[in-house]
Motif scaffolding. Structure first.
Motif, PDB file in Angstrom:
ATOM      1  N   GLN A  65     -40.919 -17.454 -20.087  1.00 47.28           N
ATOM      2  CA  GLN A  65     -40.295 -16.301 -20.009  1.00 47.28           C
ATOM      3  C   GLN A  65     -41.320 -15.088 -20.691  1.00 47.28           C
ATOM      4  OE1 GLN A  65     -36.617 -16.565 -22.364  1.00 47.28           O
ATOM      5  NE2 GLN A  65     -35.642 -17.926 -20.901  1.00 47.28           N
ATOM      6  N   ARG A 100     -43.391 -12.144 -18.397  1.00 49.46           N
ATOM      7  CA  ARG A 100     -43.507 -10.575 -18.670  1.00 49.46           C
ATOM      8  C   ARG A 100     -44.911 -10.017 -19.083  1.00 49.46           C
ATOM      9  NH1 ARG A 100     -38.655 -12.972 -19.373  1.00 49.46           N
ATOM     10  NH2 ARG A 100     -36.896 -11.666 -19.187  1.00 49.46           N
ATOM     11  N   ARG A 108     -38.648 -13.174 -13.766  1.00 52.83           N
ATOM     12  CA  ARG A 108     -39.188 -12.011 -13.862  1.00 52.83           C
ATOM     13  C   ARG A 108     -40.594 -11.878 -13.587  1.00 52.83           C
ATOM     14  NH1 ARG A 108     -36.261  -8.794 -17.677  1.00 52.83           N
ATOM     15  NH2 ARG A 108     -38.144  -7.333 -17.629  1.00 52.83           N
ATOM     16  N   ASP A 127     -43.002  -8.460 -14.487  1.00 56.27           N
ATOM     17  CA  ASP A 127     -43.230  -7.111 -14.987  1.00 56.27           C
ATOM     18  C   ASP A 127     -44.426  -7.615 -16.021  1.00 56.27           C
ATOM     19  OD1 ASP A 127     -41.810  -7.772 -17.343  1.00 56.27           O
ATOM     20  OD2 ASP A 127     -39.895  -7.257 -16.364  1.00 56.27           O
ATOM     21  N   GLN A 173     -34.686  -1.748 -18.255  1.00 59.07           N
ATOM     22  CA  GLN A 173     -35.227  -3.141 -18.230  1.00 59.07           C
ATOM     23  C   GLN A 173     -34.727  -4.023 -19.119  1.00 59.07           C
ATOM     24  OE1 GLN A 173     -39.635  -3.515 -19.449  1.00 59.07           O
ATOM     25  NE2 GLN A 173     -40.055  -3.874 -17.330  1.00 59.07           N
TER      26      GLN A 173
END
Length: 227
Positions: free
Chosen positions: A123, A127, A142, A144, A21
């Motif tokens: 950011q 996540r 992203r 996740d 990752q």
């Protein structure tokens, strides 16, 4: 917060990095550590220029125009850097090079500016997708849960939460509440007359508070690496 993930990614064999990752950009990691170590607002940091940071004197000057607050309540701030935050600013300057901003917007061709003030928050949020109501991943973003902390027991966190966490750490160390308020650049209560006549800046007390906070953060980091 990010050390192990970064170390794993950087130590991955050539051609195998896609199996790992990808961590946050180093500039983003530095921004988050500085929010914790200085109690600053993320927007104040992202608008900083190299000339605002004097590593020889160990200070970061936040001009009134960069401070948050109502027009009549904005006030400049001088942050006295601990060894911890001083090293971070030095690394950031090395990464930035000759750019006009410490966090330059590299995608703006022919126009120099700092990155969008929401960039770091996005950011971090991208996540922690378990807390987002998204029907599908956003394009070029992203998607996740790599920055979810403690299994998500306390919900989503933001860069602003680091400012509060740093202040709480100061409180736990017994630092006076009025000094913590001044480190956070809060407008102090009291009459306008009092603020007009009483100009002591508490530089020594604030310097000591930031130093102790930096040392405490480093102690926690060392402990985590030994686990």
């Amino acid at each position: 917060m990010f050390t192990c993930t970064t170390a794993e990614y950087e130590s991955a064999p050539a051609g195998k990095k896609y199996d790992y990752q990808r961590p946050l950009k180093r500039e983003t990691q530095i921004a988050l550590w500085l929010c914790l170590g200085t109690l600053c607002r993320i927007g104040e940091l992202l608008m900083a220029k190299p000339e605002h940071v004097d590593l020889d004197k160990g200070i970061w000057f936040i001009p009134r125009s960069n401070a948050k607050g109502r027009r009549q309540q904005k006030q400049e701030q001088t942050v006295f850097l601990s060894p911890f935050t001083k090293r971070l600013f030095k690394e950031l300057k090395d990464l930035t090079g000759e750019a006009e901003w410490l966090f330059p917007a590299r995608n703006k061709v022919g126009q120099e500016s700092h990155i969008c003030l929401k960039t770091v928050s996005r950011q971090v949020g991208d996540r922690q997708t378990r807390f987002k109501k998204r029907s599908k991943p956003l394009s070029h973003r992203r998607h996740d849960d790599s920055l979810v902390l403690d299994g998500g027991k306390n919900g989503e966190w933001t860069p602003h939460d680091l400012r509060r966490t740093g202040a709480t750490m100061m409180q736990e160390m017994g630092i006076a509440l009025d000094i913590i308020d001044r480190c956070q650049n809060h407008v102090m209560p009291g009459s306008k007359v009092r603020r007009h006549y009483l100009h002591y800046d508490y530089a020594g007390e604030k310097t000591e508070a930031w130093r102790r906070l930096g040392e405490r953060i480093e102690e926690v980091l060392v402990t985590q690496l030994q686990v």
